[in-house]
Design a protein around this motif. Structure first.
Motif, PDB file in Angstrom:
ATOM      1  N   GLU B 129       0.762  -1.241  -0.126  1.00 45.33           N
ATOM      2  CA  GLU B 129      -0.026  -0.221   0.067  1.00 45.33           C
ATOM      3  C   GLU B 129       0.773   1.279   0.085  1.00 45.33           C
ATOM      4  N   TYR B 132       1.128   3.478  -3.144  1.00 41.02           N
ATOM      5  CA  TYR B 132       0.061   4.250  -3.618  1.00 41.02           C
ATOM      6  C   TYR B 132       0.660   5.750  -3.690  1.00 41.02           C
ATOM      7  N   SER B 192       1.326  16.061  -0.403  1.00 45.64           N
ATOM      8  CA  SER B 192       1.015  16.393   0.863  1.00 45.64           C
ATOM      9  C   SER B 192       2.113  16.021   1.797  1.00 45.64           C
ATOM     10  N   GLY B 212      -8.204  -2.395 -10.005  1.00 43.61           N
ATOM     11  CA  GLY B 212      -9.210  -2.942  -9.223  1.00 43.61           C
ATOM     12  C   GLY B 212      -8.546  -3.608  -7.978  1.00 43.61           C
ATOM     13  N   ARG B 213      -9.227  -3.622  -6.893  1.00 43.03           N
ATOM     14  CA  ARG B 213      -8.709  -4.665  -5.658  1.00 43.03           C
ATOM     15  C   ARG B 213      -9.804  -4.831  -4.838  1.00 43.03           C
ATOM     16  N   ASN B 214      -9.384  -6.000  -3.721  1.00 43.21           N
ATOM     17  CA  ASN B 214     -10.510  -6.148  -2.986  1.00 43.21           C
ATOM     18  C   ASN B 214     -10.260  -5.256  -1.792  1.00 43.21           C
ATOM     19  N   LEU B 215     -10.616  -5.707  -0.551  1.00 43.90           N
ATOM     20  CA  LEU B 215     -10.656  -4.781   0.681  1.00 43.90           C
ATOM     21  C   LEU B 215      -9.019  -5.043   1.329  1.00 43.90           C
ATOM     22  N   GLU B 224      -7.259  -6.646 -12.855  1.00 49.12           N
ATOM     23  CA  GLU B 224      -8.612  -6.178 -12.917  1.00 49.12           C
ATOM     24  C   GLU B 224      -8.118  -4.256 -12.934  1.00 49.12           C
ATOM     25  N   TYR B 226      -9.528  -0.686 -14.555  1.00 47.91           N
ATOM     26  CA  TYR B 226     -10.866   0.292 -14.816  1.00 47.91           C
ATOM     27  C   TYR B 226     -10.428   1.589 -15.353  1.00 47.91           C
ATOM     28  N   ARG B 234     -11.925  11.656  -6.996  1.00 42.90           N
ATOM     29  CA  ARG B 234     -10.621  11.990  -6.305  1.00 42.90           C
ATOM     30  C   ARG B 234     -10.579  11.378  -4.907  1.00 42.90           C
ATOM     31  N   HIS B 235     -11.572  11.007  -4.341  1.00 40.95           N
ATOM     32  CA  HIS B 235     -11.538  10.104  -3.147  1.00 40.95           C
ATOM     33  C   HIS B 235     -10.786   8.804  -3.262  1.00 40.95           C
ATOM     34  N   LEU B 236     -10.821   8.688  -4.507  1.00 36.61           N
ATOM     35  CA  LEU B 236     -10.237   7.109  -4.882  1.00 36.61           C
ATOM     36  C   LEU B 236      -8.459   7.496  -4.770  1.00 36.61           C
ATOM     37  N   ARG B 238      -5.092   7.688  -3.659  1.00 34.18           N
ATOM     38  CA  ARG B 238      -4.197   7.185  -2.264  1.00 34.18           C
ATOM     39  C   ARG B 238      -4.711   6.002  -1.796  1.00 34.18           C
ATOM     40  N   ASN B 239      -6.109   5.585  -2.600  1.00 29.53           N
ATOM     41  CA  ASN B 239      -6.668   4.294  -2.204  1.00 29.53           C
ATOM     42  C   ASN B 239      -6.687   3.213  -3.092  1.00 29.53           C
ATOM     43  N   ILE B 240      -6.248   3.580  -4.389  1.00 30.71           N
ATOM     44  CA  ILE B 240      -6.106   2.763  -5.413  1.00 30.71           C
ATOM     45  C   ILE B 240      -5.103   3.066  -6.235  1.00 30.71           C
TER      46      ILE B 240
END
Lengths: 338, 338
Positions: B129, B132, B192, B212-215, B224, B226, B234-236, B238-240
C-alpha cells in the motif's frame, strides 16, 4: 474497485440487530442517505419536472424499452427567465420531432431543432446576461433560514474546504473557480463579490442542464439545451445559463455514440436521436407523472452525507481525502414509489 | 454552447496574415496547443503504450469498425510495481478473451476475467500500500529540472489557484483534496506532507486507468483494470493505484451501455464486451504500432495552455473563471502521423 465485497458488507450492516451495529463499520455516503428520516427528504414539485422521451433504440423498436429522461428545473432565484421560456416551449410541444444532434465525449450531449429554422412559440423572452448570476433578496432570506437550521444543531459548514492535516486553514473554500461554494435548496452554487455586490450562480456539475447560445450578447432562448456528461466544465459557469439537472435516465444520453464531427456534432442526419416529446410533468396524465424527492441540503443527514463524501471511512477506503469538490458531492435524488 | 460559430472563428484566425492576426481574438486552449512548436511535444515511448482491441460492435461484425483503445502507462516513480505486473500480463496475452464487465455511469468502466478463476502468469508481484504514493528521490531531481526551466523564462506556477479578484491569496492551491496539485512529466499529480515526509501521487481524472482491488490490505495485482468515465472521483486517490490513462478510443468505453446490476456490473454474460487482445505496442508489428506525443507540461506552451484553461478569453467566453481544477486542464495528447 472490485466493490462486490463492499456491497455485501453494506447489506450485512443493515441486517444486524442494533447492539451489533454499534461495532459495524462506518456507513458509506449512500448508506447515510438511505438511512435519512423521511422528514429530511423534500418532494420535487411536478411543475418543476420535465419529461423527455426519446425514440426507442435499435431496430426492434416496438420491443425496445422506453428511453425516458427526467429533468428537474432550478428553483428561484436562479435562471428563471430561461426556465420561463422552457416552460412555454414544452407547453407548445415545440421539441416534438427535434433531435439530439451533438454528443462530445467528456463534455456535453446537446439537443434542439437541427434545422435551426423552426419558429418559436409566442412569448419567448430575451434574457439578459446579468441573469447568469443572482443577487441578494430571496437568496439572503433562504440562506438565513438555512444557517439558523445548521446553527441550531451546532454543525458547521459543509466540508468543502480541507480541514486536516492542512496547516494553513482559511475560512474560504478550496474551490479552484471562486471564493466559496455551497449548497442551496438542493443545488450546488458558487459565490463571488462582497456586500451588495455579492452574487451567486449555479455550477456546471455532471448531469446539469444548460442553455446553448451563440456569441455574446446572445444568451440563448432555451430551445437549444445540453447536459454535462463528463468532468465538471466549470469554465462555463457565469458564461451560460444553468437551468436544471437530469435526475433520471441520464444513461440514455451519456451512453449515446459520440459524434464524429467538430465539437461532437453528428455528421449524418440519420445519426441524430429523435425526440418523441418533452413535457412538463403537470401536462402528463396523473398516473404517468413521475415523482421524485431530494435530500434536503439543509438537513443534518446531508451534512453527514457530505462529510462522508469528503472523508470516506467505509471499509473499502484506507486514506480519507479530507475534502471534496462541490461536484463530487452529488445531491441525493430518488424516485418516490406510488 | 452552439460552438459552430466558434469553430469558424478559429479557422479564420489561423488563415489571416501576421499583421491582421495581431487584432484577432485570443486563442482558445486547443489553438494554443496546436500552435506549440514541435520542440514542446514529447514522444511517448512505444514501451509505455498498451493497445486494447475490443470485439467489433453490433451484429454485422465483419463490417464494423475496429474498437481500439490506446493506454499510456505512467512514468517512474509512480505505480511501477503494478505497471510491472501489467507488462507481464500483456506479454502473456492474459487478457485475450477477458471482457468488460462493469460500466457505472459517471464513474468507471472495468474489465478483467469475469470468472475470477483464471491463473496468473508467473512473476506477478504483490505491491505494498505504501506504493500508492511516492517519496522524494527521482521526483525531486525532475522537479528541480522543471522549476529551473520555468524560472529561466520567468513564468510562475501553473494557475491552479485563483488569483484575481480573490482578496485572500495564499501560496497553496485551491484544491479540495490536498495541499498542492501540479503537473509532472505530462501527468497531473498531488502532494501532501512536509520535508522528508512529503509524498506525491497521481490523481483520478477523467480517462485515468486504475487497478481494481478487494478490501485492504489487498492492493490489486493489475489484472482487474478500470478507467474513469465521469467527474474525477478523487476520493479514490491514495486508495487505489493509478497506473495510466486512455489517450485514444475512450469513446469505445464511455459510450457502452450502463450495467443494470449493483455498481454497474452487467447482469448477463452476453452483455459483457469481449476483449480480443491487450498488447504492449512494442509487441505489435512495427507498421501497426501507434505513435503519440504529449505537450510537455514543463514547456512554455503548456503554461499558456493551462492559463487559457483557467482564463478563457476566446470569443465565446464573457467571464473568465480565474482558475481551474487540475482535472479540468487535460494534458494535450495527439497521434503522430507516420
Amino acid at each position: 474497485m472490485k466493490h462486490r465485497l463492499l456491497a455485501a458488507a453494506a447489506a450485512f450492516a443493515f441486517s444486524l440487530p442494533v447492539a451489533a451495529q454499534e461495532a459495524s463499520p462506518p456507513l458509506s455516503p449512500g448508506e447515510i442517505a438511505a438511512a435519512a428520516p423521511a422528514s429530511d427528504w423534500v418532494e420535487i414539485p411536478a411543475s418543476d419536472l420535465l419529461v423527455m422521451d426519446l425514440a426507442p433504440a435499435g431496430k426492434a423498436k416496438k420491443k425496445a424499452p422506453p428511453r425516458r429522461v427526467v429533468i428537474q428545473l432550478m428553483p428561484a432565484p436562479f435562471s428563471q427567465g430561461w426556465i420561463g421560456n422552457i416552460r412555454k416551449l414544452a407547453a407548445a410541444h415545440w421539441w416534438d420531432g427535434a433531435s439530439i444532434n451533438r454528443v462530445q465525449d467528456n463534455y456535453v450531449v446537446q439537443w434542439g431543432d437541427a434545422t435551426e429554422k423552426k419558429p418559436l412559440p409566442g412569448g419567448v423572452a430575451v434574457v439578459p446576461e446579468a441573469d447568469y448570476t443572482s443577487g441578494l433578496s430571496e437568496w439572503q432570506a433562504r440562506n438565513a433560514e438555512r444557517d439558523a437550521k445548521r446553527q441550531s444543531r451546532q454543525t458547521s459548514e459543509i466540508p468543502l474546504q480541507r480541514v486536516e492535516p492542512d496547516p494553513y486553514p482559511d475560512w474560504h473554500s478550496r474551490d479552484a473557480y471562486t471564493q466559496w461554494v455551497d449548497f442551496y435548496s438542493g443545488w450546488p452554487v458558487a459565490t463571488s463579490g462582497y456586500g451588495l455586490d455579492q452574487v451567486w450562480w449555479p455550477v456546471h456539475c455532471y448531469g446539469m442542464l444548460g442553455v446553448g447560445r451563440n456569441l455574446s450578447p446572445d444568451t440563448g432562448n432555451g430551445a437549444e439545451l445540453y447536459t454535462v456528461i463528463g468532468h465538471a466544465p466549470r469554465h462555463l459557469d457565469r458564461n451560460i445559463a444553468v437551468v436544471g439537472r437530469v435526475i433520471a435516465g441520464i444513461e440514455h444520453l451519456s451512453s449515446l455514440p459520440r459524434g464524429t464531427g467538430a465539437l461532437g456534432f453528428y455528421e449524418k442526419a440519420e445519426e441524430r436521436v429523435p425526440i418523441k416529446s418533452i413535457r412538463l410533468a403537470t401536462d402528463l396524465p396523473a398516473p404517468s407523472q413521475p415523482k421524485f424527492e431530494y435530500l434536503s441540503t439543509e438537513s443534518e443527514s446531508f451534512t453527514k452525507y457530505a462529510d462522508a463524501r469528503a472523508n470516506r471511512r467505509d471499509p473499502f477506503f484506507i486514506t480519507p481525502a479530507g475534502g471534496a469538490d462541490v461536484c463530487n458531492i452529488p445531491v441525493p435524488v430518488r424516485a418516490v414509489s406510488k
